[in-house]
Scaffold this motif. Structure first.
Motif, PDB file in Angstrom:
ATOM      1  N   ILE A 184     -10.288   4.447   5.412  1.00  9.33           N
ATOM      2  CA  ILE A 184     -10.314   5.907   5.383  1.00  9.33           C
ATOM      3  C   ILE A 184      -8.916   6.505   5.305  1.00  9.33           C
ATOM      4  N   GLU A 185      -7.943   5.942   6.022  1.00  3.73           N
ATOM      5  CA  GLU A 185      -6.594   6.511   6.013  1.00  3.73           C
ATOM      6  C   GLU A 185      -5.971   6.419   4.627  1.00  3.73           C
ATOM      7  N   GLN A 186      -6.131   5.277   3.986  1.00  4.33           N
ATOM      8  CA  GLN A 186      -5.567   5.078   2.653  1.00  4.33           C
ATOM      9  C   GLN A 186      -6.198   6.026   1.638  1.00  4.33           C
ATOM     10  N   VAL A 187      -7.515   6.196   1.721  1.00  5.58           N
ATOM     11  CA  VAL A 187      -8.203   7.071   0.774  1.00  5.58           C
ATOM     12  C   VAL A 187      -7.868   8.534   1.048  1.00  5.58           C
TER      13      VAL A 187
ATOM     14  N   GLU B  72       0.843  -1.179   0.000  1.00  8.35           N
ATOM     15  CA  GLU B  72       0.000   0.000   0.000  1.00  8.35           C
ATOM     16  C   GLU B  72       0.887   1.241   0.000  1.00  8.35           C
ATOM     17  N   LEU B  73       0.336   2.323  -0.468  1.00  8.36           N
ATOM     18  CA  LEU B  73       1.144   3.488  -0.770  1.00  8.36           C
ATOM     19  C   LEU B  73       1.150   4.531   0.323  1.00  8.36           C
TER      20      LEU B  73
ATOM     21  N   ASN C  98      -9.751   0.448  -6.158  1.00  2.66           N
ATOM     22  CA  ASN C  98     -10.330  -0.344  -5.073  1.00  2.66           C
ATOM     23  C   ASN C  98      -9.298  -0.564  -3.967  1.00  2.66           C
ATOM     24  N   PRO C  99      -9.579  -0.124  -2.718  1.00  2.69           N
ATOM     25  CA  PRO C  99      -8.618  -0.321  -1.623  1.00  2.69           C
ATOM     26  C   PRO C  99      -8.549  -1.760  -1.122  1.00  2.69           C
ATOM     27  N   VAL C 100      -9.480  -2.610  -1.523  1.00  3.42           N
ATOM     28  CA  VAL C 100      -9.461  -4.010  -1.122  1.00  3.42           C
ATOM     29  C   VAL C 100      -8.404  -4.756  -1.949  1.00  3.42           C
TER      30      VAL C 100
ATOM     31  N   SER D  75      -5.325  13.550  -0.652  1.00  6.98           N
ATOM     32  CA  SER D  75      -4.340  14.608  -0.414  1.00  6.98           C
ATOM     33  C   SER D  75      -3.339  14.703  -1.556  1.00  6.98           C
ATOM     34  N   ALA D  76      -2.857  13.554  -2.028  1.00 10.51           N
ATOM     35  CA  ALA D  76      -1.891  13.560  -3.129  1.00 10.51           C
ATOM     36  C   ALA D  76      -2.509  14.082  -4.407  1.00 10.51           C
TER      37      ALA D  76
END
Length: 391
Positions: free
Chosen positions: A247-250, A179-180, A350-352, A255-256
């Motif tokens: 939520i944190e990943q999104v 994950e980024l 998709n974050p999954v 922000s980016a």
């Protein structure tokens, strides 16, 4: 020394640039590393590594260029060496001659002495015959000589005399499916950017000025518009419910994207796109924007990105009235098809983890509606999505 570090990174195919190297030098001038190897490691990694796939290469180069015990002492002092484990390894690798040498001091005494040294030693030691250090005759350390020692902090064999090699790598290999963080997201998003000269002519056109001055025999100054980011992006964020765990990943992605794209509009939806979207979640029932207005306001040259886990009841996509929050007159699939017809360049992030997609019927349906243009929020996934959007 630092220049060797820079060139070694490039030799190892870590794509560092001169500007990043100079940034690191400025940070060192400001004493941000606080004169410790550990702080310098994190500082240089933050300044020089742009892609998490290169972290392992960076670790190997760092360990080679800045070899020594300064960065290992804290770990060794806290370590609990399992004697039985070490004994079994020694029995496997020692020659008969080396086993006889150990008997002079005794395995138990050797291990007990090492533990005592770890407990007593307070800093790095160079030379000598007692402390854990380098270039000495102590039984413990690196780059020295002892007929029955424990090798710590040395890259490879020198005298073939160590009865045990104890080195620990602190960093695991990473691949393109991690994950980024915000920095990596920005780098991946830049694949989408393109520039055009727009606005008032307020930048000197040096090439044209030189050419026209030579042609006319007098100074002929030409100006041109500044190059600006010409990509326009429309983002739809799934919010609430199962998305709370992402939520944190999104937020990092949001922000980016805001910092990378000058022309970016965004809206929220829940689970599936319907006839209305919104800008503020606390006012989502009182201040909605009709989806038809979005389709009419933003032209077809916008790049559209959906961000959501695609996890819902299939009825929410395929059946009128299937929404969990209201009675929708038209199925969500109808609105998704309108989006893809209006905006040819549309993807779904998709974050999954991708390996779980096939277990979700709703994810399968949305992938089909978007012609398989769904990508995971990973390094490779985001790069693939950006390539799709610029086709």
């Amino acid at each position: 020394m630092f220049l060797q570090f820079f060139t070694s990174l490039r030799d190892a195919q870590v794509p560092v640039t001169l500007r990043e190297y100079l940034t690191l030098m400025e940070a060192l001038d400001a004493d941000l590393a606080d004169q410790t190897v550990e702080n310098f490691y994190y500082l240089s990694r933050a300044a020089l590594v742009k892609d998490e796939r290169n972290l392992d290469k960076f670790d190997r180069v760092f360990g080679t260029v800045f070899k020594g015990l300064e960065s290992l002492l804290d770990a060794m002092e806290k370590a609990d060496i399992p004697a039985e484990w070490l004994k079994k390894l020694a029995e496997k690798y020692l020659t008969e001659e080396e086993k006889k040498q150990i008997e002079a001091m005794g395995w138990d005494k050797l291990m007990e002495t090492l533990r005592q040294r770890l407990k007593e030693q307070q800093g790095r030691h160079q030379g000598g015959n007692k402390w854990i250090g380098t270039a000495g005759t102590s039984p413990f350390g690196a780059h020295g000589y002892n007929p029955e020692g424990v090798r710590i902090g040395q890259e490879k064999n020198r005298n073939n005399r160590a009865v045990k090699v104890w080195d620990k790598r602190e960093f695991k290999d990473l691949d393109g499916n991690v994950e980024l963080g915000i920095r990596n997201i920005k780098i991946a998003l830049r694949r989408l950017r393109k520039f055009a000269r727009t606005g008032a002519p307020d930048e000197l056109d040096l090439d044209t000025t030189i050419r026209e001055t030579a042609n006319h025999g007098y100074l002929d100054v030409h100006m041109r518009p500044e190059r600006r980011n010409a990509v326009k992006v429309l983002v739809f964020f799934d919010i609430g419910g199962s998305m709370d765990s992402h939520i944190e990943q999104v937020e990092e992605l949001f922000s980016a994207a805001k910092s990378e794209f000058k022309h970016m509009e965004y809206f929220y939806f829940h689970n599936c796109l319907y006839e209305g979207v919104w800008k503020q979640n606390k006012r989502r029932f009182t201040d909605r924007t009709p989806t038809w207005d979005v389709l009419h306001k933003y032209p077809h040259d916008y790049k559209v990105v959906f961000v959501g886990d695609a996890s819902m009841s299939p009825y929410e996509i395929m059946v009128p009235g299937g929404s969990v929050e209201h009675v929708n007159e038209e199925a969500g699939s109808v609105w998704l098809e309108r989006i893809t017809r209006t905006y040819p360049h549309t993807v779904w992030l998709n974050p999954v983890a991708q390996k779980h997609w096939d277990y979700s019927e709703s994810t399968t349906i949305i992938r089909r509606l978007l012609s398989e243009r769904m990508y995971p929020i990973t390094i490779e996934g985001l790069e693939g999505a950006m390539k799709e959007l610029v086709r």
